[in-house]
Design a protein around this motif. Structure first.
Motif, PDB file in Angstrom:
ATOM      1  N   GLN A 190      99.381  41.904  60.315  1.00  0.00           N
ATOM      2  CA  GLN A 190      99.936  42.085  58.973  1.00  0.00           C
ATOM      3  C   GLN A 190      98.838  42.048  57.915  1.00  0.00           C
ATOM      4  O   GLN A 190      98.851  42.839  56.968  1.00  0.00           O
ATOM      5  N   ARG A 191      97.871  41.135  58.108  1.00  0.00           N
ATOM      6  CA  ARG A 191      96.770  41.032  57.150  1.00  0.00           C
ATOM      7  C   ARG A 191      95.928  42.311  57.150  1.00  0.00           C
ATOM      8  O   ARG A 191      95.568  42.837  56.087  1.00  0.00           O
ATOM      9  N   LEU A 192      95.627  42.822  58.334  1.00  0.00           N
ATOM     10  CA  LEU A 192      94.832  44.040  58.432  1.00  0.00           C
ATOM     11  C   LEU A 192      95.586  45.238  57.867  1.00  0.00           C
ATOM     12  O   LEU A 192      94.999  46.095  57.187  1.00  0.00           O
ATOM     13  N   MET A 193      96.890  45.300  58.140  1.00  0.00           N
ATOM     14  CA  MET A 193      97.680  46.418  57.638  1.00  0.00           C
ATOM     15  C   MET A 193      97.803  46.355  56.115  1.00  0.00           C
ATOM     16  O   MET A 193      97.706  47.375  55.422  1.00  0.00           O
ATOM     17  N   THR A 194      97.986  45.141  55.581  1.00  0.00           N
ATOM     18  CA  THR A 194      98.052  44.986  54.124  1.00  0.00           C
ATOM     19  C   THR A 194      96.733  45.395  53.483  1.00  0.00           C
ATOM     20  O   THR A 194      96.713  46.076  52.451  1.00  0.00           O
ATOM     21  N   ALA A 195      95.625  44.991  54.100  1.00  0.00           N
ATOM     22  CA  ALA A 195      94.309  45.362  53.573  1.00  0.00           C
ATOM     23  C   ALA A 195      94.126  46.874  53.596  1.00  0.00           C
ATOM     24  O   ALA A 195      93.591  47.463  52.648  1.00  0.00           O
ATOM     25  N   ALA A 196      94.578  47.539  54.670  1.00  0.00           N
ATOM     26  CA  ALA A 196      94.445  48.997  54.764  1.00  0.00           C
ATOM     27  C   ALA A 196      95.271  49.698  53.689  1.00  0.00           C
ATOM     28  O   ALA A 196      94.831  50.686  53.091  1.00  0.00           O
ATOM     29  N   LEU A 197      96.474  49.184  53.428  1.00  0.00           N
ATOM     30  CA  LEU A 197      97.307  49.778  52.370  1.00  0.00           C
ATOM     31  C   LEU A 197      96.635  49.633  51.008  1.00  0.00           C
ATOM     32  O   LEU A 197      96.577  50.581  50.216  1.00  0.00           O
ATOM     33  N   LEU A 198      96.103  48.449  50.734  1.00  0.00           N
ATOM     34  CA  LEU A 198      95.479  48.202  49.435  1.00  0.00           C
ATOM     35  C   LEU A 198      94.160  48.949  49.285  1.00  0.00           C
ATOM     36  O   LEU A 198      93.779  49.334  48.174  1.00  0.00           O
ATOM     37  N   ASP A 199      93.465  49.153  50.398  1.00  0.00           N
ATOM     38  CA  ASP A 199      92.207  49.907  50.347  1.00  0.00           C
ATOM     39  C   ASP A 199      92.434  51.409  50.310  1.00  0.00           C
ATOM     40  O   ASP A 199      91.500  52.171  50.046  1.00  0.00           O
ATOM     41  N   GLY A 200      93.670  51.830  50.620  1.00  0.00           N
ATOM     42  CA  GLY A 200      93.955  53.259  50.681  1.00  0.00           C
ATOM     43  C   GLY A 200      93.450  53.910  51.947  1.00  0.00           C
ATOM     44  O   GLY A 200      93.301  55.133  52.011  1.00  0.00           O
ATOM     45  N   THR A 201      93.165  53.095  53.001  1.00  0.00           N
ATOM     46  CA  THR A 201      92.632  53.643  54.253  1.00  0.00           C
ATOM     47  C   THR A 201      93.692  53.742  55.352  1.00  0.00           C
ATOM     48  O   THR A 201      93.370  54.151  56.464  1.00  0.00           O
ATOM     49  N   ALA A 202      94.927  53.355  55.050  1.00  0.00           N
ATOM     50  CA  ALA A 202      95.993  53.443  56.061  1.00  0.00           C
ATOM     51  C   ALA A 202      96.325  54.912  56.330  1.00  0.00           C
ATOM     52  O   ALA A 202      96.441  55.717  55.404  1.00  0.00           O
ATOM     53  N   ILE A 204      98.560  58.122  57.319  1.00  0.00           N
ATOM     54  CA  ILE A 204      99.954  58.497  57.050  1.00  0.00           C
ATOM     55  C   ILE A 204     100.825  58.242  58.277  1.00  0.00           C
ATOM     56  O   ILE A 204     101.963  57.779  58.158  1.00  0.00           O
ATOM     57  N   ALA A 205     100.276  58.526  59.461  1.00  0.00           N
ATOM     58  CA  ALA A 205     101.053  58.347  60.696  1.00  0.00           C
ATOM     59  C   ALA A 205     101.388  56.886  60.955  1.00  0.00           C
ATOM     60  O   ALA A 205     102.342  56.576  61.679  1.00  0.00           O
ATOM     61  N   ASP A 206     100.598  55.964  60.367  1.00  0.00           N
ATOM     62  CA  ASP A 206     100.831  54.530  60.601  1.00  0.00           C
ATOM     63  C   ASP A 206     101.795  53.922  59.589  1.00  0.00           C
ATOM     64  O   ASP A 206     102.161  52.750  59.724  1.00  0.00           O
ATOM     65  N   LEU A 207     102.179  54.680  58.569  1.00  0.00           N
ATOM     66  CA  LEU A 207     103.007  54.098  57.509  1.00  0.00           C
ATOM     67  C   LEU A 207     104.364  53.588  58.004  1.00  0.00           C
ATOM     68  O   LEU A 207     104.798  52.512  57.580  1.00  0.00           O
ATOM     69  N   PRO A 208     105.077  54.329  58.891  1.00  0.00           N
ATOM     70  CA  PRO A 208     106.351  53.776  59.378  1.00  0.00           C
ATOM     71  C   PRO A 208     106.184  52.435  60.089  1.00  0.00           C
ATOM     72  O   PRO A 208     106.986  51.516  59.893  1.00  0.00           O
ATOM     73  N   ASP A 209     105.124  52.305  60.906  1.00  0.00           N
ATOM     74  CA  ASP A 209     104.885  51.032  61.593  1.00  0.00           C
ATOM     75  C   ASP A 209     104.525  49.936  60.591  1.00  0.00           C
ATOM     76  O   ASP A 209     104.958  48.786  60.721  1.00  0.00           O
ATOM     77  N   ALA A 210     103.729  50.297  59.587  1.00  0.00           N
ATOM     78  CA  ALA A 210     103.359  49.317  58.563  1.00  0.00           C
ATOM     79  C   ALA A 210     104.586  48.863  57.794  1.00  0.00           C
ATOM     80  O   ALA A 210     104.748  47.670  57.497  1.00  0.00           O
ATOM     81  N   ALA A 211     105.460  49.817  57.467  1.00  0.00           N
ATOM     82  CA  ALA A 211     106.677  49.473  56.728  1.00  0.00           C
ATOM     83  C   ALA A 211     107.546  48.517  57.538  1.00  0.00           C
ATOM     84  O   ALA A 211     108.083  47.537  57.007  1.00  0.00           O
ATOM     85  N   ALA A 212     107.687  48.795  58.841  1.00  0.00           N
ATOM     86  CA  ALA A 212     108.508  47.931  59.692  1.00  0.00           C
ATOM     87  C   ALA A 212     107.871  46.550  59.840  1.00  0.00           C
ATOM     88  O   ALA A 212     108.560  45.527  59.806  1.00  0.00           O
ATOM     89  N   MET A 213     106.562  46.507  59.989  1.00  0.00           N
ATOM     90  CA  MET A 213     105.869  45.232  60.185  1.00  0.00           C
ATOM     91  C   MET A 213     105.928  44.358  58.939  1.00  0.00           C
ATOM     92  O   MET A 213     106.113  43.141  59.021  1.00  0.00           O
ATOM     93  N   TRP A 251     101.090  38.934  49.351  1.00  0.00           N
ATOM     94  CA  TRP A 251      99.779  38.550  48.833  1.00  0.00           C
ATOM     95  C   TRP A 251      98.674  38.857  49.828  1.00  0.00           C
ATOM     96  O   TRP A 251      98.856  38.804  51.041  1.00  0.00           O
ATOM     97  N   HIS A 252      97.492  39.154  49.265  1.00  0.00           N
ATOM     98  CA  HIS A 252      96.313  39.424  50.094  1.00  0.00           C
ATOM     99  C   HIS A 252      95.076  39.010  49.310  1.00  0.00           C
ATOM    100  O   HIS A 252      94.939  39.317  48.122  1.00  0.00           O
ATOM    101  N   SER A 253      94.168  38.298  49.969  1.00  0.00           N
ATOM    102  CA  SER A 253      92.950  37.846  49.316  1.00  0.00           C
ATOM    103  C   SER A 253      91.856  38.885  49.484  1.00  0.00           C
ATOM    104  O   SER A 253      91.605  39.367  50.590  1.00  0.00           O
ATOM    105  N   ALA A 254      91.193  39.239  48.373  1.00  0.00           N
ATOM    106  CA  ALA A 254      90.095  40.203  48.403  1.00  0.00           C
ATOM    107  C   ALA A 254      88.906  39.600  47.662  1.00  0.00           C
ATOM    108  O   ALA A 254      88.582  39.988  46.539  1.00  0.00           O
ATOM    109  N   GLY A 255      88.256  38.637  48.275  1.00  0.00           N
ATOM    110  CA  GLY A 255      87.124  37.978  47.634  1.00  0.00           C
ATOM    111  C   GLY A 255      87.586  37.079  46.505  1.00  0.00           C
ATOM    112  O   GLY A 255      88.402  36.181  46.689  1.00  0.00           O
TER     113      GLY A 255
END
Length: 451
Positions: A190-202, A204-213, A251-255
């Motif tokens: 969840q932490r890695l997926m949240t970081a990817a969403l916030l970084d804009g690196t997720a 498109i194919a992973d978005l349904p899995d991210a949404a479910a998670m 929430w997600h910590s970024a430094g």
């Protein structure tokens, strides 16, 4: 003897001890009882398939969690029960040879059931049901074949039930260890997926899995909060902010900055809300899009009710459409954070776009401040600060000298005299729109970029 059996079965549902009772010296009657136990356990081993069938059927009838598993993998459940019974019954006869194998089987079952999401209570109930069925068969077989030896089983009853409780403890510990590993793995994902969403690196194919998670809608509308200057107590994972009750935040910590993804509802939900509000006038919302006013108003209300410790700086992004745009919202939130005063406060980007433009290009902002306000730096600092304070109050009062004078505790004519002096020093005309825009941006740049 039947009373002993029934009372012991009822006791099965209590919590198992952590370890079996200490070994005790055996009397002659005990040794005879062990021989009776071994003989009856040998008979159980020969009829193990039939015993497995009965236990599986009992689980199907009495334990809903196992009933669901049996519908999808009946053969696997049968083999698991058979394997466990074989090792455990053999351990009653030859404990040294089979004890470790029986423990391995119990640990494997505990780990497997944790990974499958079967509740621990259901797993423990299954083991106790198996123990009760094995004990009952031992008593029944002895009563049927050698009724005179039935009384001897009383001497080994405690050993049998300690053995059952020992395996319950093994299963429970293996289950909890597996649950901790799964929890850590899930939280890390969840932490890695949240970081990817916030970084804009997720992807498109992973978005349904991210949404479910993460429990977020793919097509929802989102904003991002960026918080600096306030840390969570004892590393609790989020800054000590108070959002309106019921406001979800991921929430997600970024430094040095804490980020929060704020789901604001789906586009269709916002459209329905607007349609309902305008229903009597016959105004219909577009079916596939939400009115920005609906979610923007919700965001403004959220920031109005947000409270933070003194010195905390909070930047709030504009509303974006879709989970794929959360990375854009993060960048907007960080821009809003840069537009926050150093002393703290909350900046909603949509309400401070000119300041956001300035901080988005610090070099140009500084150059503009030097060009417009540079002539004031030749004045005495106190004199310069009075002119800048007056100019700021006049702009904040929408060009009203009367209201600016009220803020500054001076007469409106004093305000007008200071403004005329500013125009003389800088060559700017405050009634000319282009000059007024430059002055406003220059003041924002001076405040935000040079303190």
């Amino acid at each position: 003897m039947p009373q002993v059996v029934r009372s012991r079965i009822r006791a099965l549902h209590g919590p198992p001890p952590v370890a079996p009772l200490p070994h005790r010296a055996r009397s002659l009657a005990d040794r005879e009882a062990v021989a009776v136990l071994h003989r009856a356990a040998g008979v159980l081993l020969e009829a193990l398939p039939e015993l497995t069938d009965r236990l599986v059927e009992a689980l199907r009838e009495q334990e809903p969690a196992y009933r669901a598993a049996m519908e999808t993998e009946p053969a696997e459940i049968w083999q698991e029960v058979h394997h466990s019974l074989r090792h455990n019954v053999a351990s009653l006869i030859q404990p040294r040879e089979f004890r470790e194998a029986a423990h391995r089987t119990s640990r494997w079952i505990g780990e497997s059931r944790a990974e499958q999401g079967v509740p621990l209570d259901a797993v423990m109930h299954a083991f106790r049901m198996g123990g009760a069925m094995v004990w009952q068969d031992l008593v029944d077989d002895t009563a049927r074949r050698h009724p005179e030896d039935t009384r001897l089983l009383v001497h080994v009853a405690a050993d049998v039930w300690n053995f059952v409780d020992e395996h319950c403890a093994v299963v429970a510990e293996a289950y909890r260890q597996a649950e901790r590993r799964l929890s850590w793995r899930r939280e890390n994902q969840q932490r890695l997926m949240t970081a990817a969403l916030l970084d804009g690196t997720a992807r498109i194919a992973d978005l349904p899995d991210a949404a479910a998670m993460l429990g977020l809608p793919v097509q929802g509308r989102y904003a991002v909060l960026a918080v600096a200057g306030a840390r969570a107590p004892h590393g609790a994972g989020r800054p000590p902010l108070d959002l309106a009750e019921g406001t979800p935040a991921l929430w997600h910590s970024a430094g040095d900055v804490e980020l929060a993804i704020l789901p604001l509802g789906t586009a269709s939900a916002a459209a329905e809300a607007e349609s309902w509000a305008d229903g009597e006038d016959g105004a219909a919302a577009l079916p596939d899009a939400a009115s920005p006013d609906v979610t923007d108003g919700e965001l403004a209300q959220l920031t109005d009710t947000l409270t933070a410790p003194p010195g905390t700086r909070v930047g709030v992004s504009s509303v974006v459409d879709g989970l794929a745009s959360v990375g854009d919202a993060r960048r907007l939130a960080e821009t809003a954070l840069k537009a926050c005063p150093a002393s703290g406060g909350t900046v909603l980007l949509d309400e401070h776009l000119p300041a956001a433009l300035v901080v988005s290009s610090p070099g140009l902002g500084t150059a503009l401040a030097d060009r417009v306000l540079g002539p004031l730096d030749r004045l005495d600092p106190a004199d310069r600060d009075v002119l800048i304070e007056t100019l700021t109050a006049w702009l904040d009062s929408d060009g009203s000298a009367q209201r600016a004078g009220t803020k500054l505790y001076c007469h409106r004519n004093t305000v007008l005299n200071r403004l005329r002096r500013f125009e003389q020093l800088t060559g700017r005309c405050l009634t000319r729109p282009s000059d007024a825009v430059e002055v406003s941006l220059a003041l924002a740049a001076r405040r935000l970029l040079t303190g």
